[in-house]
Design a protein around this motif. Structure first.
Motif, PDB file in Angstrom:
ATOM      1  N   SER A 129       0.838  -1.184   0.000  1.00 17.98           N
ATOM      2  CA  SER A 129       0.000   0.000   0.000  1.00 17.98           C
ATOM      3  C   SER A 129       0.876   1.237   0.000  1.00 17.98           C
ATOM      4  O   SER A 129       2.046   1.179   0.385  1.00 17.98           O
ATOM      5  CB  SER A 129      -0.923  -0.004   1.229  1.00 17.98           C
ATOM      6  OG  SER A 129      -1.809   1.098   1.213  1.00 17.98           O
ATOM      7  N   CYS A 130       0.302   2.365  -0.425  1.00 16.38           N
ATOM      8  CA  CYS A 130       1.051   3.619  -0.438  1.00 16.38           C
ATOM      9  C   CYS A 130       0.080   4.781  -0.335  1.00 16.38           C
ATOM     10  O   CYS A 130      -1.060   4.687  -0.808  1.00 16.38           O
ATOM     11  CB  CYS A 130       1.891   3.733  -1.709  1.00 16.38           C
ATOM     12  SG  CYS A 130       3.110   5.081  -1.675  1.00 16.38           S
TER      13      CYS A 130
ATOM     14  N   LYS B 183      -6.650  -5.443  -0.937  1.00 15.61           N
ATOM     15  CA  LYS B 183      -7.717  -4.470  -1.150  1.00 15.61           C
ATOM     16  C   LYS B 183      -8.993  -4.910  -0.430  1.00 15.61           C
ATOM     17  O   LYS B 183      -9.415  -6.061  -0.533  1.00 15.61           O
ATOM     18  CB  LYS B 183      -7.964  -4.295  -2.644  1.00 15.61           C
ATOM     19  CG  LYS B 183      -8.786  -3.071  -3.011  1.00 15.61           C
ATOM     20  CD  LYS B 183      -8.765  -2.841  -4.523  1.00 15.61           C
ATOM     21  CE  LYS B 183      -7.360  -2.560  -5.016  1.00 15.61           C
ATOM     22  NZ  LYS B 183      -7.323  -2.285  -6.478  1.00 15.61           N
TER      23      LYS B 183
ATOM     24  N   CYS C  69       4.778   7.578  -4.848  1.00 15.26           N
ATOM     25  CA  CYS C  69       4.424   6.190  -4.622  1.00 15.26           C
ATOM     26  C   CYS C  69       4.908   5.320  -5.774  1.00 15.26           C
ATOM     27  O   CYS C  69       4.876   5.723  -6.939  1.00 15.26           O
ATOM     28  CB  CYS C  69       2.910   6.035  -4.495  1.00 15.26           C
ATOM     29  SG  CYS C  69       2.222   6.555  -2.910  1.00 15.26           S
TER      30      CYS C  69
ATOM     31  N   TRP D 192       5.273   0.808  -6.758  1.00 14.61           N
ATOM     32  CA  TRP D 192       5.153  -0.586  -6.357  1.00 14.61           C
ATOM     33  C   TRP D 192       6.508  -1.271  -6.265  1.00 14.61           C
ATOM     34  O   TRP D 192       6.600  -2.392  -5.770  1.00 14.61           O
ATOM     35  CB  TRP D 192       4.270  -1.356  -7.342  1.00 14.61           C
ATOM     36  CG  TRP D 192       2.845  -0.912  -7.350  1.00 14.61           C
ATOM     37  CD1 TRP D 192       2.180  -0.334  -8.379  1.00 14.61           C
ATOM     38  CD2 TRP D 192       1.914  -1.005  -6.273  1.00 14.61           C
ATOM     39  NE1 TRP D 192       0.886  -0.067  -8.027  1.00 14.61           N
ATOM     40  CE2 TRP D 192       0.690  -0.460  -6.738  1.00 14.61           C
ATOM     41  CE3 TRP D 192       1.979  -1.489  -4.969  1.00 14.61           C
ATOM     42  CZ2 TRP D 192      -0.443  -0.380  -5.932  1.00 14.61           C
ATOM     43  CZ3 TRP D 192       0.846  -1.408  -4.163  1.00 14.61           C
ATOM     44  CH2 TRP D 192      -0.337  -0.868  -4.648  1.00 14.61           C
TER      45      TRP D 192
ATOM     46  N   SER E  62      -3.767  10.520  -2.001  1.00 16.78           N
ATOM     47  CA  SER E  62      -4.280   9.367  -2.727  1.00 16.78           C
ATOM     48  C   SER E  62      -3.688   8.083  -2.168  1.00 16.78           C
ATOM     49  O   SER E  62      -2.515   8.036  -1.794  1.00 16.78           O
ATOM     50  CB  SER E  62      -3.956   9.484  -4.216  1.00 16.78           C
ATOM     51  OG  SER E  62      -4.596  10.606  -4.788  1.00 16.78           O
ATOM     52  N   THR E  63      -4.505   7.047  -2.123  1.00 11.03           N
ATOM     53  CA  THR E  63      -4.069   5.768  -1.576  1.00 11.03           C
ATOM     54  C   THR E  63      -4.125   4.684  -2.630  1.00 11.03           C
ATOM     55  O   THR E  63      -4.958   4.721  -3.539  1.00 11.03           O
ATOM     56  CB  THR E  63      -4.925   5.365  -0.368  1.00 11.03           C
ATOM     57  OG1 THR E  63      -6.305   5.299  -0.760  1.00 11.03           O
ATOM     58  CG2 THR E  63      -4.774   6.376   0.760  1.00 11.03           C
ATOM     59  N   TYR E  64      -3.247   3.709  -2.475  1.00 12.94           N
ATOM     60  CA  TYR E  64      -3.127   2.610  -3.422  1.00 12.94           C
ATOM     61  C   TYR E  64      -2.958   1.314  -2.650  1.00 12.94           C
ATOM     62  O   TYR E  64      -2.317   1.278  -1.601  1.00 12.94           O
ATOM     63  CB  TYR E  64      -1.927   2.827  -4.349  1.00 12.94           C
ATOM     64  CG  TYR E  64      -1.938   4.171  -5.033  1.00 12.94           C
ATOM     65  CD1 TYR E  64      -2.574   4.347  -6.256  1.00 12.94           C
ATOM     66  CD2 TYR E  64      -1.320   5.271  -4.448  1.00 12.94           C
ATOM     67  CE1 TYR E  64      -2.603   5.579  -6.875  1.00 12.94           C
ATOM     68  CE2 TYR E  64      -1.344   6.508  -5.063  1.00 12.94           C
ATOM     69  CZ  TYR E  64      -1.984   6.656  -6.276  1.00 12.94           C
ATOM     70  OH  TYR E  64      -2.011   7.882  -6.894  1.00 12.94           O
ATOM     71  N   TYR E  65      -3.537   0.232  -3.179  1.00 13.39           N
ATOM     72  CA  TYR E  65      -3.494  -1.055  -2.522  1.00 13.39           C
ATOM     73  C   TYR E  65      -3.226  -2.165  -3.526  1.00 13.39           C
ATOM     74  O   TYR E  65      -3.748  -2.152  -4.640  1.00 13.39           O
ATOM     75  CB  TYR E  65      -4.809  -1.354  -1.809  1.00 13.39           C
ATOM     76  CG  TYR E  65      -5.166  -0.347  -0.745  1.00 13.39           C
ATOM     77  CD1 TYR E  65      -4.682  -0.488   0.550  1.00 13.39           C
ATOM     78  CD2 TYR E  65      -5.977   0.739  -1.034  1.00 13.39           C
ATOM     79  CE1 TYR E  65      -4.999   0.436   1.525  1.00 13.39           C
ATOM     80  CE2 TYR E  65      -6.296   1.668  -0.067  1.00 13.39           C
ATOM     81  CZ  TYR E  65      -5.806   1.515   1.218  1.00 13.39           C
ATOM     82  OH  TYR E  65      -6.120   2.441   2.186  1.00 13.39           O
TER      83      TYR E  65
ATOM     84  N   SER F  90       0.096   9.033  -1.077  1.00 19.09           N
ATOM     85  CA  SER F  90       0.865  10.088  -1.706  1.00 19.09           C
ATOM     86  C   SER F  90       0.952  11.313  -0.804  1.00 19.09           C
ATOM     87  O   SER F  90       0.178  11.481   0.141  1.00 19.09           O
ATOM     88  CB  SER F  90       0.260  10.467  -3.057  1.00 19.09           C
ATOM     89  OG  SER F  90      -1.023  11.047  -2.900  1.00 19.09           O
TER      90      SER F  90
END
Length: 122
Positions: free
Chosen positions: A49-50, A65, A102, A104, A57-60, A52
Motif C-alpha cells: 500500500s502507499c 484491497k 508512490c 510498487w 491518494s491511496t493505493y493497494y 501520496s
C-alpha cells in the motif's frame, strides 16, 4: 538523522486485526509518499500500500484491497496500516518506506525502516 521506525507487528490468528505504525524522525513525513512493503518467506519484497504526499491518494495491492487501510497523521508524523481479516498468506516482515512518489517497486523508495514481523497463524 532520517529515520523510519515500524511497530505493531506480532502474532495474530486468521481473521484477526493488527495496526502497524511508521514513525518518522529527521524529516517531515507529510512531504513524502509513504508506502508499506512486505517480504514473505521464499518470496521477493512486494508493495502492499502507499499514500501520496500531495492529495493523499491511496493505493493497494489486489491481495489486500478491502482488508487493509493506509492513513497518515501529519501532526504525529506517522503513517499507519490497519490490517483486518488477516490471512496466513499475509505472514511477512512489513517495511515502511518513503520517497517523493508512490511506487510498487522497492528500488524506487529511498528511505526504509528495519521492518516489523507479522505472523498470522492458529
Amino acid at each position: 538523522q532520517v529515520q523510519l521506525v515500524e511497530s505493531g507487528g506480532g502474532l495474530v490468528q486468521p481473521g484477526g486485526s493488527l495496526r502497524l505504525s511508521c514513525a518518522a524522525s529527521g524529516f517531515t513525513l507529510d512531504y513524502y509518499a509513504t508506502g508499506w512493503f512486505r517480504q514473505a518467506p521464499g518470496k521477493e519484497r512486494e508493495g502492499v500500500s502507499c499514500i501520496s504526499s500531495n492529495n493523499g491518494s491511496t493505493y493497494y495491492a489486489d491481495s489486500v484491497k478491502g482488508r487493509f487501510t493506509i492513513s497518515r497523521d501529519n501532526a504525529k508524523n506517522t503513517v499507519y496500516l490497519q490490517m483486518n481479516s488477516l490471512k496466513p498468506e499475509d505472514t511477512a516482515v512489513y517495511y515502511c518506506a518513503a520517497d517523493k512518489y508512490c511506487t510498487w517497486y522497492p528500488d524506487g523508495m529511498d528511505y526504509w525502516g528495519k521492518g516489523t514481523l507479522v505472523t498470522v497463524s492458529s
